[in-house]
Design an enzyme around this catalytic site. Structure first.
Site, mmCIF file in Angstrom:
data_model
loop_
_atom_site.group_PDB
_atom_site.id
_atom_site.type_symbol
_atom_site.label_atom_id
_atom_site.label_comp_id
_atom_site.label_asym_id
_atom_site.label_seq_id
_atom_site.Cartn_x
_atom_site.Cartn_y
_atom_site.Cartn_z
ATOM 1 N N SER A 178 0.796 -1.218 0.000
ATOM 2 C CA SER A 178 0.000 0.000 0.000
ATOM 3 C C SER A 178 0.832 1.272 0.000
ATOM 4 O O SER A 178 0.360 2.313 -0.449
ATOM 5 C CB SER A 178 -0.957 -0.005 1.188
ATOM 6 O OG SER A 178 -0.256 -0.173 2.403
ATOM 7 N N HIS A 206 -5.388 -2.864 -3.004
ATOM 8 C CA HIS A 206 -5.005 -1.902 -4.051
ATOM 9 C C HIS A 206 -4.879 -2.526 -5.439
ATOM 10 O O HIS A 206 -4.557 -1.827 -6.390
ATOM 11 C CB HIS A 206 -3.685 -1.219 -3.668
ATOM 12 C CG HIS A 206 -3.793 -0.447 -2.395
ATOM 13 N ND1 HIS A 206 -4.296 0.827 -2.341
ATOM 14 C CD2 HIS A 206 -3.517 -0.789 -1.122
ATOM 15 C CE1 HIS A 206 -4.313 1.250 -1.083
ATOM 16 N NE2 HIS A 206 -3.832 0.279 -0.327
ATOM 17 N N LYS A 238 -11.625 1.535 -1.941
ATOM 18 C CA LYS A 238 -10.555 2.002 -2.823
ATOM 19 C C LYS A 238 -11.066 2.013 -4.268
ATOM 20 O O LYS A 238 -11.859 2.883 -4.602
ATOM 21 C CB LYS A 238 -9.307 1.177 -2.574
ATOM 22 C CG LYS A 238 -8.726 1.630 -1.224
ATOM 23 C CD LYS A 238 -7.871 0.706 -0.486
ATOM 24 C CE LYS A 238 -7.545 1.353 0.870
ATOM 25 N NZ LYS A 238 -7.018 0.397 1.835
HETATM 26 C C1 LIG Z 1 -6.830 0.322 3.181
HETATM 27 C C2 LIG Z 1 -6.315 -1.036 3.475
HETATM 28 C C3 LIG Z 1 -6.946 -1.847 4.424
HETATM 29 C C4 LIG Z 1 -8.054 -1.341 5.289
HETATM 30 O O1 LIG Z 1 -9.261 -1.310 4.612
HETATM 31 P P1 LIG Z 1 -10.428 -0.409 5.206
HETATM 32 O O2 LIG Z 1 -11.649 -0.905 4.531
HETATM 33 O O3 LIG Z 1 -10.071 0.990 4.850
HETATM 34 O O4 LIG Z 1 -10.431 -0.646 6.688
HETATM 35 C C5 LIG Z 1 -6.500 -3.131 4.585
HETATM 36 N N1 LIG Z 1 -5.448 -3.592 3.885
HETATM 37 C C6 LIG Z 1 -4.802 -2.839 2.982
HETATM 38 C C7 LIG Z 1 -3.646 -3.409 2.240
HETATM 39 C C8 LIG Z 1 -5.202 -1.528 2.773
HETATM 40 O O5 LIG Z 1 -4.549 -0.759 1.915
#
Ligand SMILES: *Cc1c(COP(=O)(O)O)cnc(C)c1O
Length: 413
Positions: A178, A206, A238
């Site tokens: 990330s 992602h 995302k």
């Molecule tokens: C953003 C993210 C999360 C968390 O997800 P949310 O729905 O925002 O709690 C988990 N793992 C990764 C790799 C992320 O980038």
């Protein structure tokens, strides 16, 4: 850590690690938003496909809220599991090529739930060192033996799996990292797991919607499937532009999560309107593959221009393009200088990234125009070449006074 909140905060400020939330006054079409009364271009959101602002997704949410109400009213195992949730789960299972999918309220909770259901005392959890905080917390909290191996190092993983002994073995990794944008070497992780009878969990927050011929993410990119990656975690906040998360896998995995994942059981189901909005977003991901192609074209454009301008690039071909600056002060100062030029790019500092790894985390989205990307690289080149300003040099020592830092922290505009 200081003995009380005030001295703890003072220590964070002194180290350049104090975090400050920026109020986004309005989100506008075209990856623009209003910050500090000024319109700026957003180059740090995770809305890669531009679906958070898509009128069709917003209208699906509004229509569902009007007919179904604002909230689900209960957890999934009581009366919160509505038709909208169930339909979305079936569509996510089909999209990921798995038997079943299970909705969670957030990705953070999905990861905690998966680790707790699949490992505990007497088991072993192994994680890539640069995993997302939620995966690391999941491994630490589940009570298993926990260790991290070097980033992307499948030999190191193999060496840890060898002596893991009895008990279940769980390997957790990001698909796309990330903060770095690079990919986990999933084919090698998968074969190491197969050899040592370990379960591979990939959090592809992602990658899904962006990578792979049909948006199937990192797993599809590598030509792998459910046998190689039996547990797939995806987030909906995302590329899908809404909110929530899911775990996809076989019937028994999902059934076990329903029985044992406390972060699934003991929390209110997502509002059904969020599920309906996500169904609309998923439909767009499937029918408008140009969005992912456009993001990846921006990535190529950004990297070509940035290389030409001599900017420090990382080894990433995903929409996450870190610009490594080293110290927290350098990252913060560069972020503030960019904001002054109309570009919003957040500084990422420890503990989100390792010491010395402070950076700008640039993200590219389908809603950017070609000219936006050109403008960003020009602004970055200006900001980073202002060598007369030691706070902006990647190798500079932290500034004592840090006018940029103070000026920037005073609030934006
Ligand atoms: C953003 C993210 C999360 C968390 O997800 P949310 O729905 O925002 O709690 C988990 N793992 C990764 C790799 C992320 O980038």
């Amino acid at each position: 850590m200081g003995p009380d909140p005030a001295s703890h905060l003072a220590a964070l400020r002194a180290a350049g690690l104090y975090r400050r939330r920026r109020v986004v006054e309005q989100a506008l079409p075209g990856a623009r938003c209003v910050v500090g009364g000024r319109e700026v271009l957003n180059f740090c959101s995770n809305d890669y496909l531009g679906l958070a602002q898509d009128p069709r997704v917003a209208e699906a949410m509004a229509a569902a809220a009007r007919s179904l109400g604002a909230g689900s009213g209960a957890s999934h195992l009581v009366t919160g599991h509505q038709r909208a949730h169930h339909a979305l789960e079936e569509e996510l299972a089909a999209f990921t090529g798995r038997e079943r999918a299970l909705l969670f309220s957030t990705g953070y909770m999905a990861n905690l739930g998966v680790a707790a259901a699949l490992a505990g005392r007497g088991d072993t959890v192994l994680e890539d060192r640069l995993n997302h905080a939620s995966l690391l917390d999941a491994g630490l909290l589940c009570g298993a033996r926990f260790s991290r191996f070097n980033h992307g190092d499948s030999d190191a993983l193999e060496r840890r799996l060898e002596p893991a002994g009895r008990g279940r073995k769980l390997v957790l990794t990001d698909g796309v990292f990330s903060m770095d944008g690079d990919l986990a070497p999933l084919p090698r992780y998968a074969s190491a797991c197969r050899r040592h009878r370990a379960t591979l969990v990939v959090d592809d927050a992602h990658g899904l919607g962006v990578l792979g011929a049909t948006g199937g993410g990192t797993v599809e990119h590598f030509g792998l499937g459910a046998v190689d990656v039996p547990v797939l975690v995806g987030t909906l906040g995302k590329a899908f532009g809404t909110f929530g998360a899911f775990v996809a896998g076989d019937r028994d995995l999902i059934d076990l999560l329903v029985q044992r994942a406390r972060t699934y059981i003991y929390t209110t189901a997502l509002p059904p309107a969020v599920a309906e909005a996500t169904r609309a977003a998923l439909g767009i991901v499937r029918t408008e593959p140009w969005r992912a192609r456009r993001v990846l074209a921006h990535v190529t454009r950004f990297r070509d221009l940035a290389r030409h301008a001599g900017l420090p690039l990382a080894d990433s071909f995903t929409p996450i393009q870190p610009v490594l600056l080293g110290t927290p002060q350098a990252a913060t100062a560069a972020s503030e200088a960019l904001l002054g030029r109309g570009f919003l790019v957040t500084a990422i500092r420890p503990p989100t990234v390792p010491e010395g790894g402070s950076r700008l985390r640039v993200t590219l989205c389908a809603t950017h125009e070609d000219a936006d990307v050109v403008g960003l690289v020009e602004a970055l080149a200006e900001v980073l070449s202002e060598g007369s300003d030691p706070t902006l040099s990647p190798t500079a020592d932290p500034p004592d006074v840090g006018e940029h830092v103070q000026g920037g922290q005073s609030g934006g505009a």
